[in-house]
Design an enzyme around this catalytic site. Sequence first.
Site, short mmCIF file in Angstrom:
data_model
loop_
_atom_site.label_atom_id
_atom_site.label_comp_id
_atom_site.label_asym_id
_atom_site.label_seq_id
_atom_site.Cartn_x
_atom_site.Cartn_y
_atom_site.Cartn_z
N PRO A 87 0.86 -1.18 0.00
CA PRO A 87 0.00 0.00 0.00
C PRO A 87 0.90 1.24 0.00
O PRO A 87 1.68 1.45 0.93
CB PRO A 87 -0.78 -0.12 1.32
CG PRO A 87 -0.50 -1.51 1.83
CD PRO A 87 0.85 -1.87 1.29
N SER A 138 1.05 5.34 -0.28
CA SER A 138 0.28 6.57 -0.20
C SER A 138 0.82 7.59 -1.18
O SER A 138 2.03 7.84 -1.24
CB SER A 138 0.31 7.13 1.23
OG SER A 138 -0.29 6.22 2.12
N CYS A 180 2.17 10.64 -3.10
CA CYS A 180 3.05 11.75 -2.73
C CYS A 180 3.41 12.48 -4.00
O CYS A 180 4.36 12.11 -4.69
CB CYS A 180 4.29 11.24 -2.01
SG CYS A 180 5.46 12.55 -1.57
N CYS A 202 11.53 13.49 1.26
CA CYS A 202 10.97 12.23 1.74
C CYS A 202 11.63 11.10 0.97
O CYS A 202 12.51 11.31 0.15
CB CYS A 202 9.44 12.21 1.54
SG CYS A 202 8.93 12.30 -0.20
N GLU A 261 -2.53 11.87 0.38
CA GLU A 261 -1.34 12.71 0.40
C GLU A 261 -1.04 13.21 1.82
O GLU A 261 -1.94 13.49 2.61
CB GLU A 261 -1.57 13.91 -0.52
CG GLU A 261 -0.41 14.86 -0.67
CD GLU A 261 0.54 14.46 -1.77
OE1 GLU A 261 1.76 14.60 -1.56
OE2 GLU A 261 0.08 14.02 -2.83
N ASP A 274 -0.72 10.89 11.89
CA ASP A 274 -0.87 10.03 10.71
C ASP A 274 -2.35 9.68 10.59
O ASP A 274 -2.88 8.91 11.40
CB ASP A 274 -0.03 8.76 10.86
CG ASP A 274 0.04 7.94 9.57
OD1 ASP A 274 -0.85 8.10 8.70
OD2 ASP A 274 0.97 7.13 9.43
N ARG A 328 -3.84 8.24 7.96
CA ARG A 328 -4.13 7.27 6.91
C ARG A 328 -5.00 6.13 7.42
O ARG A 328 -4.82 5.64 8.54
CB ARG A 328 -2.83 6.73 6.33
CG ARG A 328 -2.09 7.76 5.49
CD ARG A 328 -0.76 7.23 5.00
NE ARG A 328 0.17 7.00 6.10
CZ ARG A 328 1.40 6.53 5.92
NH1 ARG A 328 1.83 6.25 4.71
NH2 ARG A 328 2.19 6.36 6.96
N SER A 364 6.47 -3.38 3.37
CA SER A 364 6.33 -2.14 4.13
C SER A 364 7.23 -2.19 5.36
O SER A 364 7.43 -3.25 5.97
CB SER A 364 4.88 -1.94 4.58
OG SER A 364 4.75 -0.79 5.39
N LYS A 366 0.48 -0.30 9.04
CA LYS A 366 -0.17 -0.87 7.85
C LYS A 366 -0.56 -2.31 8.10
O LYS A 366 -1.68 -2.74 7.80
CB LYS A 366 0.75 -0.78 6.63
CG LYS A 366 0.96 0.62 6.10
CD LYS A 366 1.83 0.61 4.85
CE LYS A 366 2.10 2.03 4.36
NZ LYS A 366 2.94 2.05 3.14
#
Length: 211
Positions: free
Chosen positions: A62, A64, A66, A77, A103, A137, A139, A160, A165
């Site tokens: 997964p 995210s 950016c 980053c 984002e 965070d 998300r 990851s 996650k």
Amino acid sequence: MDEALPTATVRTQVTVPLRFPDGYVTNARVHSFHGLVDGREHLAIGLGEPRDPATSPPLVRPHSECLTGDVFGSQRCDCGPQLREAVERIADAGGYLLYLRQEGRGIGLYAKLDAYALQDGGLDTYEANVALGRGPDERDYTVAAQMLAALGVSRVALLSNNPDKAAQLERLGVTVVDRVLTGVHLSPANAGYLAAKVTRADHALDLPFVP
């Protein structure tokens, strides 16, 4: 206890040839969906030879969105290098890149840029989000679990470094049979950002300057 997961269905699948600036090329099977809970246009990108998910859990990342890192190559980053690495590793192993439209760890592009300004004043990436009145965070991986279910995937090898996650996916009914760590994409411009990910969110990153 697993959370109830609303049903999503595959809307479209289309083959897209990919080419990265370093010359790496591969073909992707890009899936869109009906019924994702937040109404955003998230994508599942199938890479490599499809696996039988019942016998061989696919490698899944997964990722995210950016814009600054993925598209413009920002050095603040490690998102762009992680995306590039993930595509090749998943293409080699067989699996899915889930491209999630969240984002700035869920706070949006403009707010992320506001957070950058606060980081320039001395806050770390998590402190800056909080200073803006947001969560460190925000998300949510419900849509990731929905997409996997629509694709018939209930067991994954998760690509990851982020334990959240794995924890969220497990709560949403996805069995994480293995956690596969990404590389460390360290630069002078992102050293503080990576250190904050380790100290604030327990990311599995082997950094020489973090105890």
